[in-house]
Design a protein around this motif. Structure first.
Motif, PDB file in Angstrom:
ATOM      1  N   PRO A 150       0.831  -1.209   0.000  1.00  0.00           N
ATOM      2  CA  PRO A 150       0.000   0.000   0.000  1.00  0.00           C
ATOM      3  C   PRO A 150       0.861   1.252   0.000  1.00  0.00           C
ATOM      4  O   PRO A 150       1.892   1.318   0.662  1.00  0.00           O
ATOM      5  CB  PRO A 150      -0.799  -0.134   1.303  1.00  0.00           C
ATOM      6  CG  PRO A 150      -0.799  -1.591   1.608  1.00  0.00           C
ATOM      7  CD  PRO A 150       0.534  -2.096   1.120  1.00  0.00           C
ATOM      8  N   SER A 155      -8.164   6.866   1.150  1.00  0.00           N
ATOM      9  CA  SER A 155      -8.954   5.667   0.893  1.00  0.00           C
ATOM     10  C   SER A 155      -8.503   4.952  -0.380  1.00  0.00           C
ATOM     11  O   SER A 155      -8.899   3.822  -0.622  1.00  0.00           O
ATOM     12  CB  SER A 155     -10.442   6.031   0.765  1.00  0.00           C
ATOM     13  OG  SER A 155     -10.654   6.877  -0.341  1.00  0.00           O
ATOM     14  N   VAL A 180      -5.319   3.733  -1.658  1.00  0.00           N
ATOM     15  CA  VAL A 180      -3.938   3.651  -1.216  1.00  0.00           C
ATOM     16  C   VAL A 180      -2.981   3.180  -2.293  1.00  0.00           C
ATOM     17  O   VAL A 180      -1.791   3.470  -2.221  1.00  0.00           O
ATOM     18  CB  VAL A 180      -3.813   2.748   0.024  1.00  0.00           C
ATOM     19  CG1 VAL A 180      -4.472   3.399   1.217  1.00  0.00           C
ATOM     20  CG2 VAL A 180      -4.430   1.376  -0.234  1.00  0.00           C
ATOM     21  N   GLU A 185      -5.984  -2.530   0.603  1.00  0.00           N
ATOM     22  CA  GLU A 185      -6.423  -2.236   1.963  1.00  0.00           C
ATOM     23  C   GLU A 185      -7.732  -1.460   1.945  1.00  0.00           C
ATOM     24  O   GLU A 185      -7.873  -0.445   1.261  1.00  0.00           O
ATOM     25  CB  GLU A 185      -5.342  -1.427   2.688  1.00  0.00           C
ATOM     26  CG  GLU A 185      -5.661  -1.134   4.142  1.00  0.00           C
ATOM     27  CD  GLU A 185      -4.545  -0.364   4.828  1.00  0.00           C
ATOM     28  OE1 GLU A 185      -4.798   0.192   5.910  1.00  0.00           O
ATOM     29  OE2 GLU A 185      -3.429  -0.320   4.266  1.00  0.00           O
ATOM     30  N   GLY A 186      -8.730  -1.951   2.684  1.00  0.00           N
ATOM     31  CA  GLY A 186     -10.022  -1.289   2.758  1.00  0.00           C
ATOM     32  C   GLY A 186     -10.903  -1.500   1.548  1.00  0.00           C
ATOM     33  O   GLY A 186     -11.970  -0.867   1.449  1.00  0.00           O
ATOM     34  N   GLN A 187     -10.491  -2.372   0.626  1.00  0.00           N
ATOM     35  CA  GLN A 187     -11.268  -2.640  -0.579  1.00  0.00           C
ATOM     36  C   GLN A 187     -11.826  -4.054  -0.543  1.00  0.00           C
ATOM     37  O   GLN A 187     -11.347  -4.904   0.217  1.00  0.00           O
ATOM     38  CB  GLN A 187     -10.381  -2.485  -1.827  1.00  0.00           C
ATOM     39  CG  GLN A 187      -9.869  -1.087  -2.062  1.00  0.00           C
ATOM     40  CD  GLN A 187      -8.982  -1.010  -3.293  1.00  0.00           C
ATOM     41  OE1 GLN A 187      -8.212  -1.913  -3.589  1.00  0.00           O
ATOM     42  NE2 GLN A 187      -9.084   0.091  -4.019  1.00  0.00           N
ATOM     43  N   ASP A 238     -12.132  -7.868  -1.307  1.00  0.00           N
ATOM     44  CA  ASP A 238     -11.020  -8.772  -1.577  1.00  0.00           C
ATOM     45  C   ASP A 238     -11.125  -9.475  -2.912  1.00  0.00           C
ATOM     46  O   ASP A 238     -10.207 -10.187  -3.320  1.00  0.00           O
ATOM     47  CB  ASP A 238     -10.880  -9.815  -0.450  1.00  0.00           C
ATOM     48  CG  ASP A 238     -12.175 -10.573  -0.186  1.00  0.00           C
ATOM     49  OD1 ASP A 238     -13.183 -10.281  -0.866  1.00  0.00           O
ATOM     50  OD2 ASP A 238     -12.187 -11.436   0.710  1.00  0.00           O
ATOM     51  N   THR A 253     -15.532   4.299  -6.252  1.00  0.00           N
ATOM     52  CA  THR A 253     -14.081   4.150  -6.353  1.00  0.00           C
ATOM     53  C   THR A 253     -13.559   4.913  -7.566  1.00  0.00           C
ATOM     54  O   THR A 253     -12.504   5.552  -7.514  1.00  0.00           O
ATOM     55  CB  THR A 253     -13.706   2.662  -6.482  1.00  0.00           C
ATOM     56  OG1 THR A 253     -14.231   1.948  -5.371  1.00  0.00           O
ATOM     57  CG2 THR A 253     -12.204   2.466  -6.562  1.00  0.00           C
TER      58      THR A 253
END
Length: 308
Positions: free
Chosen positions: A7, A40, A42, A91-93, A95, A104
């Motif tokens: 990230p 958000s 990254v 990260e934070g998305q 999978d 997005t």
């Protein structure tokens, strides 16, 4: 240009130039939104030309969800300000490509709009699906380049066989209507050709499902360029491209369609290496077709993106 395997939290792009658009899709002040957007999103790669032509291009890879550095750099070499992002798996998305918020992509366009007069989205395969769905919802998009596109939204990836069918996309926290994939389908070949899977699933869909999932491309006000291979074995992109062009034509809207009947799913633009066709599934196309289709499409892409 910054890139890494993990990230990355990037510094904000330059703001406040003479051509800055300071409002985002939802009418908010971009100066206040950029830091939150960057936090958000990254994994990203900015490619900025020495002499920009004024077009900002959001670059979206396909089912890998990866940051397409090479394609972004190629576009920057021709004058575009290109932003490639990871759109799942970070990260934070999500999978997997399942329930991915279309915000997005509109958030990424917010970032590009601070530097560019025109906005465009270029996507491959799943990324082309995202590009078209985003352009339908975001009137700021001046051009879409959909490489190996689909004309409908499809089910998202299941991680386990028992998982329920879910949309690949959401918009404003609601799932985008989609065509489900038949979990009972068995490939007749080894390695499989998944184009048949998509055709089969579409054919057995319940009444009204395909209509609801069809992307309303007539709502795209900007230019549309479609690139497809007639021997695509991943999904039926050439038939989808023709359907998109036909739907727009009924509304009096032009579409540029570049099709090679002997090309498959991969497309390599001039300056890119052709992807390795050795995969656990068939991609289609004869030898050299990825480069051939990319070369044929490049003039139309350059024109739509106003590249040098």
């Amino acid at each position: 240009m910054v890139w890494g395997t993990g990230p990355i939290l990037m510094l904000p792009p330059p703001l406040g130039t003479g051509r800055t658009r300071l409002r985002n899709l939802h009418g908010k002040d971009l100066q206040k939104c950029v830091s939150a957007r960057l936090a958000s999103m990254v994994e990203q790669h900015w490619a900025r030309p020495d002499t920009p032509v004024g077009t900002g291009v959001l670059v979206l890879a396909g089912s890998s969800g990866r940051v397409d550095v090479v394609r972004a750099d190629l576009l920057a070499a021709a004058g575009a300000t290109a932003l490639a992002i990871r759109w799942f798996g970070g990260e934070g998305q999500p999978d997997a490509p399942r329930l991915v918020p279309l915000e997005t992509f509109t958030d990424a366009l917010d970032l590009l709009s601070t530097e560019c007069d025109r906005l465009a989205v270029l996507g491959l395969s799943y990324g082309a699906e995202a590009a078209l769905l985003t352009a339908v919802r975001d009137p700021r998009v001046d051009a879409v380049v959909a490489v190996a596109p689909t004309d409908v939204a499809w089910e998202g990836q299941r991680l386990r066989e028992q998982d329920p069918a879910l949309s690949k996309w959401t918009w404003r926290d609601r799932p985008v209507p989609f065509v489900p994939l038949d979990p009972s389908w068995e490939p007749p070949t080894d390695p499989p050709a998944f184009a048949a899977y998509y055709l089969h699933s579409r054919a057995i869909a319940a009444p009204g499902v395909v209509d609801a999932a069809t992307i309303p491309v007539e709502r795209i006000a900007g230019e549309v360029v479609l690139v497809a291979g007639g021997d695509d074995q991943v999904w039926p992109s050439a038939a989808a491209a023709r359907a998109i062009a036909a739907r727009r034509a009924t509304h009096g809207l032009p579409t540029t369609l570049v099709e090679d009947p002997d090309a498959g799913h991969p497309v390599a633009l001039p300056g890119e290496e052709a992807p390795d066709p050795r995969r656990p599934y068939l991609v289609g196309g004869d030898e050299g077709s990825a480069e051939r289709l990319g070369a044929a499409a490049w003039p139309a892409i350059r024109a739509a993106l106003r590249l040098r």
